[in-house]
Scaffold this motif. Structure first.
Motif, PDB file in Angstrom:
ATOM      1  N   LEU A  89     -10.918   1.161   1.932  1.00  0.00           N
ATOM      2  CA  LEU A  89      -9.781   1.894   1.396  1.00  0.00           C
ATOM      3  C   LEU A  89      -9.412   1.445  -0.014  1.00  0.00           C
ATOM      4  O   LEU A  89      -8.382   1.834  -0.539  1.00  0.00           O
TER       5      LEU A  89
ATOM      6  N   ASN B 264      -2.672  11.244  12.766  1.00  0.00           N
ATOM      7  CA  ASN B 264      -1.677  10.175  12.762  1.00  0.00           C
ATOM      8  C   ASN B 264      -0.306  10.766  13.052  1.00  0.00           C
ATOM      9  O   ASN B 264       0.301  11.401  12.203  1.00  0.00           O
TER      10      ASN B 264
ATOM     11  N   ILE C 153       2.805  10.116  10.741  1.00  0.00           N
ATOM     12  CA  ILE C 153       3.007  10.825   9.472  1.00  0.00           C
ATOM     13  C   ILE C 153       3.820  12.081   9.769  1.00  0.00           C
ATOM     14  O   ILE C 153       3.358  12.976  10.480  1.00  0.00           O
TER      15      ILE C 153
ATOM     16  N   ASN D 170       0.821  -1.212   0.000  1.00  0.00           N
ATOM     17  CA  ASN D 170       0.000   0.000   0.000  1.00  0.00           C
ATOM     18  C   ASN D 170       0.858   1.267   0.000  1.00  0.00           C
ATOM     19  O   ASN D 170       0.543   2.236  -0.696  1.00  0.00           O
ATOM     20  N   ARG D 171       1.947   1.262   0.763  1.00  0.00           N
ATOM     21  CA  ARG D 171       2.783   2.458   0.840  1.00  0.00           C
ATOM     22  C   ARG D 171       3.497   2.728  -0.484  1.00  0.00           C
ATOM     23  O   ARG D 171       3.631   3.884  -0.903  1.00  0.00           O
TER      24      ARG D 171
ATOM     25  N   GLN E  24      -5.560  -1.429  -3.684  1.00  0.00           N
ATOM     26  CA  GLN E  24      -4.998  -1.561  -2.350  1.00  0.00           C
ATOM     27  C   GLN E  24      -4.928  -3.022  -1.951  1.00  0.00           C
ATOM     28  O   GLN E  24      -5.800  -3.819  -2.270  1.00  0.00           O
TER      29      GLN E  24
ATOM     30  N   THR F 288       3.632  12.804   2.392  1.00  0.00           N
ATOM     31  CA  THR F 288       2.769  11.685   2.806  1.00  0.00           C
ATOM     32  C   THR F 288       1.407  12.183   3.259  1.00  0.00           C
ATOM     33  O   THR F 288       0.370  11.616   2.898  1.00  0.00           O
TER      34      THR F 288
ATOM     35  N   GLN G 297      -0.697  13.359   0.335  1.00  0.00           N
ATOM     36  CA  GLN G 297      -1.158  12.207  -0.435  1.00  0.00           C
ATOM     37  C   GLN G 297      -2.360  11.551   0.239  1.00  0.00           C
ATOM     38  O   GLN G 297      -3.356  11.215  -0.422  1.00  0.00           O
ATOM     39  N   GLN G 298      -2.297  11.364   1.556  1.00  0.00           N
ATOM     40  CA  GLN G 298      -3.394  10.725   2.279  1.00  0.00           C
ATOM     41  C   GLN G 298      -4.659  11.586   2.254  1.00  0.00           C
ATOM     42  O   GLN G 298      -5.773  11.064   2.133  1.00  0.00           O
TER      43      GLN G 298
ATOM     44  N   ILE H 254      -7.647  13.481   9.439  1.00  0.00           N
ATOM     45  CA  ILE H 254      -6.632  12.444   9.646  1.00  0.00           C
ATOM     46  C   ILE H 254      -5.802  12.846  10.865  1.00  0.00           C
ATOM     47  O   ILE H 254      -5.248  13.940  10.923  1.00  0.00           O
TER      48      ILE H 254
ATOM     49  N   LEU I  60      -8.270  10.485   0.565  1.00  0.00           N
ATOM     50  CA  LEU I  60      -9.484  10.525   1.374  1.00  0.00           C
ATOM     51  C   LEU I  60     -10.596  11.304   0.687  1.00  0.00           C
ATOM     52  O   LEU I  60     -11.754  10.864   0.646  1.00  0.00           O
TER      53      LEU I  60
END
Length: 373
Positions: A357, A251, A254, A160-161, A344, A259, A262-263, A249, A267
């Protein structure tokens, strides 16, 4: 994860292997499920035939079963039940590579930037399997890689990464940007497809998201309001339908702008869920002996009635064969019209399901009769 197993008509005969390595012929109708970048499994029922009576009272979990494609599976579920005065069993098995990778762990913690080659080396070194990178992948910053996670969990996270998909040949895992083929297979209403349905789900449709990262020590319980990294993303669609805010988000692991951006983009941009389903009819018996699609292939689906003319991916195959290896049923699942987007990884591990996801793709079944080569 996608195992790209090639199946064929009338394959090798099946057999089971006990814990001492003894082999016994197996007679059973089997169902193999192949999911793009996800789970693979084999299920079958063992009846007390003359052949099966040699082992039916002894078989247990952790025995191995070799299918018609010479793929070794590990039995992970077994249910015994009486049928009249005899015994029958329901069995589920997974490819041995899944079981091996899910039974081995990496205990050291890694906090560093890793190229794809470095990361997959950590995952596969000493596992009994090797890998080949067939494409280039952008390096990623990892925090808390390892720490007792299974190799399978780490492999899923790495896919996934690095935005990768994979297939397996023997003991070698081939890692690519996109598996499958760009085909010219065309499924059209009233020709070889029916019951075509396109669904758009905007119940969780967002145009704006905010993210908080780089806080705490990664052990949990930290205050996200102390985040050193705060980013926002607004979709161009917001100019048309207005701001629709997504859950933020949060986290602390991160730590880079790239990154987080991108997330946030994933989303928001993939919050509109689009899916396509169809019943597909195999026409080889009518003289159209064309090759059939494989997992990951891009095919075309057309229905002029609803203005649908788009490319979709084959993301799931369910293959049913009799004990001789003859295909008696084949069902496919099409991905949504996000065209050739990567899928994914949805490997079954101790981590919870990540279906929501899957890059906006929703799996809906349709039927095909014969087998692909």
């Amino acid at each position: 994860m996608s195992f790209l197993f090639i199946f064929h008509l009338g394959g090798e005969r099946m057999y089971v292997i006990d814990l001492e390595g003894n082999e016994y012929p197996l007679q059973s109708t089997t169902t193999n499920n192949y999911e793009l970048n996800g789970n693979q499994s084999m299920s079958f029922r063992i009846l007390p035939s003359k052949v099966n009576k040699q082992f039916i009272h002894d078989i247990t979990e952790m025995w191995q079963v070799v299918d018609h494609d010479d793929i070794t599976h590990k039995i992970i579920y077994l249910k015994k039940q009486g049928q009249g005065s005899t015994l029958s069993l329901e069995v589920k098995a997974i490819p041995k590579i899944f079981d091996d990778l899910d039974s081995q762990r990496i205990y050291e913690r890694y906090d560093r930037h890793m190229t794809a080659n470095y990361c997959f080396n950590l995952i596969f070194d000493g596992s009994g399997y090797n890998f080949v990178l067939n494409d280039t992948f952008e390096g990623q910053q990892w925090e808390g890689f390892g720490e007792g996670d299974t190799r399978l969990t780490l492999f899923k996270n790495a896919l996934n990464r690095y935005k990768a998909e994979f297939k397996v040949v023997g003991n070698t895992v081939y890692i690519e940007n996109l598996i499958g083929r760009d085909t010219q297979f065309m499924y059209r209403y009233r020709l070889n497809a029916s019951n075509i349905v396109q669904e758009n789900d905007a119940s969780a449709y967002y145009t704006y998201a905010k993210g908080y990262g780089d806080y705490g020590d990664g052990e949990g319980g930290e205050d996200w309001q102390n985040a050193k990294l705060i980013r926002e993303y607004t979709s161009p669609i917001a100019e048309i339908i207005g701001i629709r805010e997504a859950p933020p988000i949060k986290n602390g692991n991160i730590t880079t702008v790239e990154t987080m951006d991108q997330q946030l983009k994933i989303l928001v941009d993939e919050s509109l869920k689009i899916s396509v389903s169809a019943d597909i009819h195999d026409l080889r018996k009518q003289g159209y002996a064309l090759a059939q699609p494989e997992v990951g292939d891009r095919v075309f689906l057309i229905d002029e009635r609803i203005g649908l003319d788009t490319e979709v991916r084959v993301i799931d195959i369910e293959l049913v064969r009799d004990w001789k290896g003859n295909v008696i049923d084949l069902k496919l699942t099409l991905g949504s019209p996000n065209l050739v987007k990567r899928h994914q990884s949805n490997l079954q591990t101790a981590v919870s399901n990540i279906t929501n996801l899957l890059e906006g793709k929703i799996k809906l079944p349709f039927s095909v009769l014969d087998n692909a080569v």
